[in-house]
Design a protein around this motif. Structure first.
Motif, short mmCIF file in Angstrom:
data_model
loop_
_atom_site.label_atom_id
_atom_site.label_comp_id
_atom_site.label_asym_id
_atom_site.label_seq_id
_atom_site.Cartn_x
_atom_site.Cartn_y
_atom_site.Cartn_z
N LEU A 19 0.84 -1.21 0.00
CA LEU A 19 0.00 0.00 0.00
C LEU A 19 0.87 1.25 0.00
O LEU A 19 2.00 1.24 0.47
CB LEU A 19 -0.90 0.02 1.24
CG LEU A 19 -1.85 -1.17 1.41
CD1 LEU A 19 -2.66 -1.00 2.68
CD2 LEU A 19 -2.77 -1.33 0.21
N GLN A 21 1.46 3.82 1.99
CA GLN A 21 1.10 4.06 3.39
C GLN A 21 0.90 5.55 3.69
O GLN A 21 0.13 5.91 4.57
CB GLN A 21 2.17 3.46 4.30
CG GLN A 21 2.20 1.95 4.15
CD GLN A 21 3.28 1.30 4.99
OE1 GLN A 21 3.51 1.69 6.11
NE2 GLN A 21 3.94 0.30 4.43
N HIS A 26 -7.62 5.38 4.52
CA HIS A 26 -8.41 5.38 3.29
C HIS A 26 -9.77 6.03 3.52
O HIS A 26 -10.12 6.36 4.65
CB HIS A 26 -8.55 3.96 2.76
CG HIS A 26 -9.19 3.02 3.74
ND1 HIS A 26 -10.52 3.14 4.10
CD2 HIS A 26 -8.70 1.97 4.45
CE1 HIS A 26 -10.82 2.20 4.97
NE2 HIS A 26 -9.72 1.47 5.21
N THR A 42 -3.66 -8.03 -2.14
CA THR A 42 -2.24 -7.94 -1.74
C THR A 42 -1.69 -9.35 -1.48
O THR A 42 -0.54 -9.63 -1.79
CB THR A 42 -2.04 -7.08 -0.49
OG1 THR A 42 -2.72 -7.68 0.61
CG2 THR A 42 -2.51 -5.66 -0.69
N TYR A 70 -4.43 3.60 -3.68
CA TYR A 70 -3.84 3.10 -2.45
C TYR A 70 -2.80 2.02 -2.69
O TYR A 70 -2.08 1.63 -1.78
CB TYR A 70 -4.93 2.56 -1.51
CG TYR A 70 -5.89 3.63 -1.07
CD1 TYR A 70 -5.44 4.77 -0.42
CD2 TYR A 70 -7.25 3.51 -1.32
CE1 TYR A 70 -6.32 5.77 -0.02
CE2 TYR A 70 -8.14 4.50 -0.94
CZ TYR A 70 -7.67 5.63 -0.29
OH TYR A 70 -8.53 6.61 0.09
N MET A 71 -2.73 1.50 -3.91
CA MET A 71 -1.80 0.40 -4.19
C MET A 71 -0.43 0.95 -4.55
O MET A 71 -0.31 1.87 -5.36
CB MET A 71 -2.32 -0.46 -5.35
CG MET A 71 -3.65 -1.16 -5.09
SD MET A 71 -3.70 -2.17 -3.59
CE MET A 71 -2.35 -3.30 -3.91
#
Lengths: 295, 385
Positions: A19, A21, A26, A42, A70-71
């Motif tokens: 992620l 971070q 989120h 993930t 977010y990835m």
């Protein structure tokens, strides 16, 4: 142990390296199922052993559309409904990439429905994860092409009377080589399907049923996210290889058929192009992208 | 750097503007095109589809113009020079993705072979009525670049320029042909690859970890990377910060939108490309572009033969508009005459720049054919009085 102790302890969540971070927390609501699907994704990435520099993720718009952001991958948050054609361009311009499309039911099957069916027909080498929460969450709970009959939504205030899509049947009929459905109750199976999807060449369609407690469950008096997981647990039946014709979800809180429905082989669009041009042009043609071939 | 010889069909050709535009794109290094069939533009991608397998690249006909106009953006992020090709109704469908190319700063060339509108209008007949649409059509503020060729030779030459500008400024660049330019067949000279200058993408020299996708220097144009090179970029159509991460607040909006606008406005003088013929000391200046400039040329010749001091200013780059040059001329000329195949679009810009210092006589035309030179001549005579 208090919540603060848990947060400050040394334990590293295995999900975190995948992620961005610095972008957390989120935006998803408590009880939302999207985060659970990301957790499964993930794990699939970890188990795949793939070079993550060569995996790209493309999202459309909506709550699930925020997954790309977010990835910790090359990630693209595009326009509403158009993740698949963007991903098509990305993949064809660099066949070395594994390209994952991660978006919601409204994005992929309403505004983006035309691209979904054509990418499946062409067997474009993409893995599509469709998080189906039966509603438009980001805009406040409007009726979706997946909303079951009778469910109440802001734009179907007296209950939905439109017949919803059976998404696995649609993807199957259009030619997807891998079609599965799991719920966020089935985390092991969902992660495994995503792993298989990452390894599969061709158009992969994975439907992940996920609760939207804020806008779907609450409006329909279905309780919170946990209550929806209980529903998934009680009403799901695993039928691998089920005829996709029989797996529709049109009944409100009805039975759910989950499983891997389709797993077959068919030349991808790019393989078909290369084979065809090699036949037509002979040695004058250099197969496109082959030096970078996957696997 | 010089063009890749693989894409350059050196020689003397007798081809139409659509085919020449395709050759220009190949010579410029375009290796990915996506499109959807639409008259009168289709020949561009038909030729591309026939040529690209042996040049080494990719064409895909997609399910609609929405798909085409975003597939090229995916391909651009994979490192290709890209193009999509369309006409009126297809251009209307592409509007949202023009905005994405503007905000995400995707180097891309958008060919619009203009036909009569609105709606299905006149599929096989010319117009120049999309000029304001490409300037303003997508929601929000952005500054595109647009070029207007008036011959098949220019469809080749200016297409190379279009790609170079797209790479230099990282904006959507519009190639504003029309049905007549697209379908007229003339001599087209394609030089040796070594004589064609092409601009390479502004790749970063920074390493992953140091690189921020939307950090810029004084040029206001950020450096680029491609997916798959280990930078783990995030690209979004949302308002974003230098990292490319969504930043949904007025400060980030102010910073981003002003930079997107200023990277073009600050370079407007450099971007001006007008072809002037006898404008110094003229009483009347005809301002034209595209196919209308060919007709206007005949009218200007006739007016001069009749003893009128008339100049001709042709807009090769239509956006950004050369407001400064028009402002200068407005101080010395009596009037501008603006013939165009629409009901008055670029004439609004001439009026704005002239700011009342010189008269602006419009000569609108609903499209379907070109002006009669006599009509332009009559307007020049009226302006000269």
């Amino acid at each position: 142990m208090s919540a603060t102790d848990v947060l400050s302890c040394e334990f590293e969540n295995p999900v975190m390296p995948y992620l961005r971070q610095e972008r957390l927390p989120h935006i998803w609501c408590p009880g939302c199922g999207i985060g659970t699907t990301v957790n499964c994704f993930t794990r699939a990435l970890a188990d795949s052993g793939m070079d993550l520099d060569k995996v790209a993720i493309v999202s459309g718009i909506g709550c699930t559309g925020r997954v790309a952001g977010y990835m910790n991958l090359d990630s693209f948050h595009t326009t509403h409904g158009r993740a698949i054609p963007f991903a098509t361009g990305l993949k064809l311009a660099n066949p070395e990439l594994k390209v994952v499309v991660y978006s919601g039911d409204g994005d992929l099957s309403a505004i983006g429905g035309n691209h979904l069916i054509h990418a499946a027909r062409r067997n474009m080498d993409l893995m599509v994860v469709c998080v189906n929460n039966f509603t438009y969450g980001m805009t406040g709970g409007q009726v979706a092409p997946t909303t079951p009959l009778g469910a109440t939504q802001t734009t179907m205030p007296y209950g939905n009377f439109e017949t919803p899509f059976n998404l696995p049947f649609l993807a199957d009929a259009c030619g997807a080589v891998y079609v599965a459905r799991w719920t966020v109750y089935h985390v092991k199976q969902l992660a495994k399907a995503m792993l298989e999807g990452l390894k599969k060449k061709g158009f992969v369609f994975i439907e992940a049923m996920a609760p939207c407690p804020t806008l779907y469950s609450r409006r329909n008096r279905l309780g919170d996210g946990v209550d929806q997981l209980k529903y998934y647990k009680e009403k799901s039946k695993i039928v691998n290889g089920a005829n996709t014709k029989d797996v529709g979800l049109s009944l409100f809180q009805g039975d759910i058929v989950v499983g891997k429905f389709v797993d077959r082989e068919r030349p991808t669009w790019l393989d078909a192009m290369n084979e065809h041009f090699t036949q037509h042009f002979g040695e004058k043609f250099t197969p496109y992208g082959v030096s970078h071939a996957q696997d | 750097m010089h063009a890749d010889p693989k894409g350059v069909l050196t020689g003397i050709h007798f081809i139409d503007g659509d085919h020449a535009a395709c050759e220009g794109a190949l010579a410029a290094g375009c290796r990915f095109a996506a499109g959807y069939p639409i008259t009168p533009s289709t020949e561009v991608v038909e030729r591309f589809a026939a040529r690209i397998p042996l040049v080494g690249g990719m064409f895909i006909q997609l399910e609609d113009e929405l798909a085409s106009s975003i597939a090229i953006q995916g391909a651009a992020w994979a490192g290709k020079k890209v193009m999509t090709v369309t006409s009126g109704p297809g251009l209307s469908l592409m509007m949202e993705h023009i905005g994405l190319a503007a905000i995400a700063e995707v180097p891309s060339v958008w060919v619009d072979v203009q036909r009569g509108g609105p709606s299905t209008g006149l599929p096989t007949l010319p117009a120049q009525a999309d000029m304001m649409q490409v300037k303003w059509g997508s929601h929000g503020d952005y500054e595109p670049i647009a070029l207007s060729p008036n011959s098949p030779q220019e469809c080749f030459d200016l297409m190379i320029k279009a790609f170079n500008l797209a790479e230099t400024y990282r904006v959507p660049v519009f190639f504003m042909m029309d049905e007549v330019v697209g379908h007229m067949t003339e001599r087209v000279v394609i030089p040796e690859a070594s004589e064609i200058e092409v601009v390479e993408r502004k790749w970063t020299a920074k390493k992953p970890g140091e690189y921020r996708p939307y950090e810029t220097d004084a040029s206001l144009v950020p450096e680029m990377v491609k997916a798959g090179d280990g930078y783990r970029i995030h690209i979004t159509g949302l308002t974003h910060d230098e990292r490319g991460y969504p930043a949904l607040n007025p400060q980030a909006q102010d910073k981003l939108v002003k930079r997107l606008i200023n990277k073009i406005r600050a370079n407007a003088d450099k971007l001006v490309d007008v072809r002037e013929d006898g404008v110094e000391g003229a009483d009347v200046v005809v301002v034209s572009f595209g196919i209308t400039s060919r007709v206007a040329g005949a009218a200007v010749d006739a007016a001069r033969a009749a003893g009128i001091k008339v100049g001709h200013l042709r807009l090769v780059i239509t956006w950004p508009f050369p407001a400064q040059r028009i402002r200068q001329l407005a101080a010395t000329v009596k009037a501008f005459v603006v013939p165009e195949l629409n009901m008055g679009q670029m004439a609004l810009e001439v009026e704005r720049a002239a700011a009342g210092k010189a008269a602006v006589l419009t000569l609108p035309h609903a499209g379907g054919t070109v002006h009669e030179p006599a009509a332009i001549l009559a307007k020049i005579k009226e302006a000269a009085q």
